[in-house]
Scaffold this motif. Structure first.
Motif: not given
Length: 745
Positions: A521-522, A540, A5, A99, A8, A574, A542-544, A576, A1
């Motif tokens: 999450y976006e 932006l 950043w 993605r 991002c 993951t 993030h995937y789990d 990102d 992650m």
């Protein structure tokens, strides 16, 4: 992650500065009123909304833009949506990645990771898709899980292909496209308003092309022989009721896709090991010898419908479809002049889907929709593999192993609801839920030739040893979505959301695998500035991932010396990413678009994965490997896209020049991340010049695509087959060029 950043923060900071300036920018004097970006209405949320006010990261391409970009097949959509990756699934199939999420399992029980929908009908199999891309209104590419509204197999996103509806105008079009490799593409359409309540629209497409790859006496592969026709009827007897019925038929043939193969010798240095350092010299990818001439035949018929009835307080919609696809293909899957393994496959499958949806109407205090969905898929597949041991005098009528599945069935049932409630005039809260029950079953056998009887005294006695490979499974999931949309200014919004996604488990001839689950999450923003001449969007995410399904080849370990496709669950992974898009019209004659996507994807836990090893015996082996830290297939870190369109206005007509470029950094085609599976970074350029007559009755365009003539891998696989170690590859189209003439009445 942490690795993402930097970019991002840069994108988010830029977006926030732009939002702060939005109110003042909206008041600036601009150019003439017509110098504005087009407003596009989409149905991504299963209701009509402005794309800039829809809280989904998405690409939308109109039918006219698709024609100008030369998109006449699904796997050419990457020309219009650079952040979508299309690759080969091996044998005349397509794998779609969004993605970093895809499904490499193209078997009878494998499920795609991208929900593909034609006019609202969900397609369970990615076969026969390239024949349907004609008379298109628009294509919507939704990035991120869409499990609440789109249901199963939408963990990566969804692609909605919407064809043109019948209208109340008499009109007709026709086009002829001629290009290199003997390419001839024709399209046509006739629209007839029969009465005030009934309109008909008929369209067709043909596509003929010599193959890109020459195999001498064994034909030319990657060719095209396609015919397709569509008839649509729109019936509106009252203001409250409408019925849209569509019938479609397509057939395709030719040599199909045949891989290029390389035989790996077994040496003391490589024996018993995964070929991690092997890098083949691909040489001339425009021609190579094969041991046989393959073919590919496919026929598809489809009937789909959309019925709407408007109550005073809600709209009732019924979307359904029935589709049948039959196919027969013969492939030299080793791709060499030496016969190693040839593959013969026949399939016949029918699908039907039904969705009843009740949704709010304009003027309701909040937007809501709820519904029920059911789909059923029935398949019959019969396939077999030939090896040199059973190919005498060139005959291929004795299988080394054959798979007979007379009854393969998959059903899915779902209930869903979604509500968007305004908290203030500018703030909206959305929540959705979907309950799904999936079932799969297979009745069938794997039949292995009895070599003792075949090679024994008394001639070649054909007898098989059957192995029951039937099975069944059932899975339940409840997926959810929550989101908050803030309309900062009339032309600027910020959204934040969290969603879950799910794909059911299954089984292969050698193993079973569980479902995969995704938490996403976006945060994103969509903006228009400079009097609608500048558009700035970004997000932006993030995937789990848990249990991500990964398809690989593993040995059968049954004495046949063959490898088959197996799906395994990665423990965790993951993704990102940051995505940014800018579109601007600096003048009335110019339109510029730029997109930049950064993706960091990796398996954070993946122990026990099986990998085929280099072998010198007829029965290959495998080793258990740890793929932690590897990159999932088709996941480039950087994807950049840029296009420029300029219109020259003359008294004798308009000239439109378009240049479009796409860059992808290096990525792998398998989860093993072997050197031979690596596609180096590349850029691709497409150019076109179009003339539009003042009357609007005809236009002419010349084009060139893949100007650099890049050699791009679309499939890579290492298998040990019949005692031979084989690396196989397929490739994207080379440089192509041509001209298209279109007439309009």
């Amino acid at each position: 992650m942490r690795k993402m950043w930097g970019p991002c923060a840069l994108m988010l900071g830029t977006a926030m500065v732009a939002l702060t300036a939005s109110s003042s920018n909206a008041q600036e004097a601009g150019a003439a009123e017509e110098t504005t970006l087009q407003d596009i209405v989409v149905t991504a949320t299963k209701r009509a909304t402005d794309v800039q006010k829809t809280p989904i990261a998405m690409d939308v391409v109109t039918g006219d833009a698709l024609a100008n970009l030369g998109v006449n097949s699904v796997d050419a959509l990457s020309n219009a949506a650079p952040d979508v990756n299309f690759a080969g699934g091996g044998l005349n199939s397509t794998v779609i990645t969004i993605r970093g999420i895809s499904s490499q399992d193209v078997t009878e029980l494998g499920d795609p990771a991208v929900s593909l929908n034609f006019d609202g009908e969900y397609l369970t199999r990615p076969l026969g898709l390239n024949g349907a891309m004609f008379d298109i209104a628009r294509v919507e590419v939704l990035r991120g899980p869409q499990g609440t509204l789109y249901g199963r197999n939408a963990t990566a996103g969804a692609i909605n292909i919407i064809t043109n509806r019948p209208s109340d105008k008499y009109e007709a079009t026709g086009s002829l496209d001629v290009g290199n490799y003997g390419s001839i593409i024709t399209q046509g359409m006739v629209n007839v308003p029969v009465s005030e309540t009934l309109a008909l629209r008929a369209s067709f497409m043909t596509n003929d092309r010599d193959g890109y790859r020459d195999h001498g006496d064994n034909g030319k592969s990657d060719d095209a022989q396609m015919r397709a026709v569509r008839l649509r009827a729109l019936y509106t007897p009252t203001d409250r009721f409408s019925a849209l019925i569509t019938g479609e038929y397509m057939r395709a043939g030719g040599v199909g896709t045949q891989p290029s193969g390389f035989l790996l010798p077994s040496t003391p240095a490589t024996l018993g090991k995964v070929p991690s350092t092997y890098v083949p010299d691909l040489g001339n990818t425009s021609n190579w010898p094969l041991d046989m001439k393959g073919f590919f035949h496919l026929a598809q018929s489809d009937l789909r419908w959309e019925l709407n009835y408007d109550f005073d307080w809600a709209r009732l919609t019924y979307v359904g479809g029935y589709r049948r696809v039959t196919s027969h293909q013969l492939n030299d899957i080793s791709g060499t002049a030496t016969q190693v393994v040839d593959y013969d496959s026949r399939s016949d499958y029918t699908t039907q889907g039904h969705e009843f949806r009740l949704s709010s109407v304009a003027g309701s205090p909040f937007n809501w929709q709820t519904g029920v969905y059911y789909s059923n898929e029935d398949q019959l597949t019969d396939s077999g593999l030939f090896t040199p041991a059973t190919a005498f005098n060139g005959a291929r009528d004795v299988y080394t192993v054959k798979f007979n599945y007379p009854n393969v069935k998959a059903t899915s049932t779902a209930l869903f609801a979604q509500v968007s409630e305004p908290l203030t005039d500018s703030l909206t809260f959305t929540q959705g839920v979907r309950w799904t029950h999936d079932e799969k079953s297979r009745v069938g056998t794997q039949n292995t030739l009895n070599f003792g009887q075949y090679f024994g005294s008394g001639g070649h006695t054909i007898a098989y040893t059957p192995l029951d490979v039937g099975g069944q499974g059932s899975w339940y999931r409840t997926n959810w979505h929550v989101g908050l949309d803030w309309q900062v200014a009339p032309d600027s919004m910020v959204y934040v959301k969290a969603s879950s996604g799910y794909k059911s488990g299954g089984f292969t001839t050698v193993n079973t695998y569980g479902p995969e689950d995704l938490r996403a999450y976006e945060i994103g923003t969509k903006n228009r500035f400079w009097n609608n001449r500048l558009e700035v969007n970004g997000d932006l995410f993030h995937y789990d991932y848990t249990g991500q399904q990964v398809a690989t080849f593993v040995p059968t370990n049954d004495g046949t010396g063959l490898s088959v496709l197996s799906t395994q669950n990665a423990g965790a992974s993951t993704m990102d990413g940051v995505e940014a898009e800018v579109t601007v019209m600096p003048t009335k004659a110019d339109k510029v678009h730029f997109s930049a996507n950064y993706l960091f994807a990796e398996f954070t836990k993946f122990t026990g994965a099986q990998a085929v090893i280099v072998s010198s015996v007829s029965d290959p082996g495998s080793v258990s490997v740890d793929l932690k830290g590897n990159t999932p297939p088709q996941s480039p870190k950087w994807t950049l896209g840029m296009s420029w369109e300029h219109t020259f206005n003359f008294s004798w007509g308009d000239l439109v020049a378009t240049a479009q470029g796409r860059y992808l950094s290096a990525y792998y085609l398998t989860p093993y991340n072997l050197l031979a599976d690596r596609q180096p970074g590349y850029h691709q350029t497409d150019l076109s010049l179009a003339y539009y007559a003042p009357s609007g009755h005809w236009d002419l365009m010349a084009y060139v695509r893949n100007l650099e003539d890049n050699r791009v891998l679309t499939y890579s696989s290492f298998t040990s087959q019949g005692g031979s170690n084989v690396y196989s590859f397929t490739f994207a189209p080379p440089l192509t060029y041509g001209a298209r003439l279109a007439v309009h009445w």
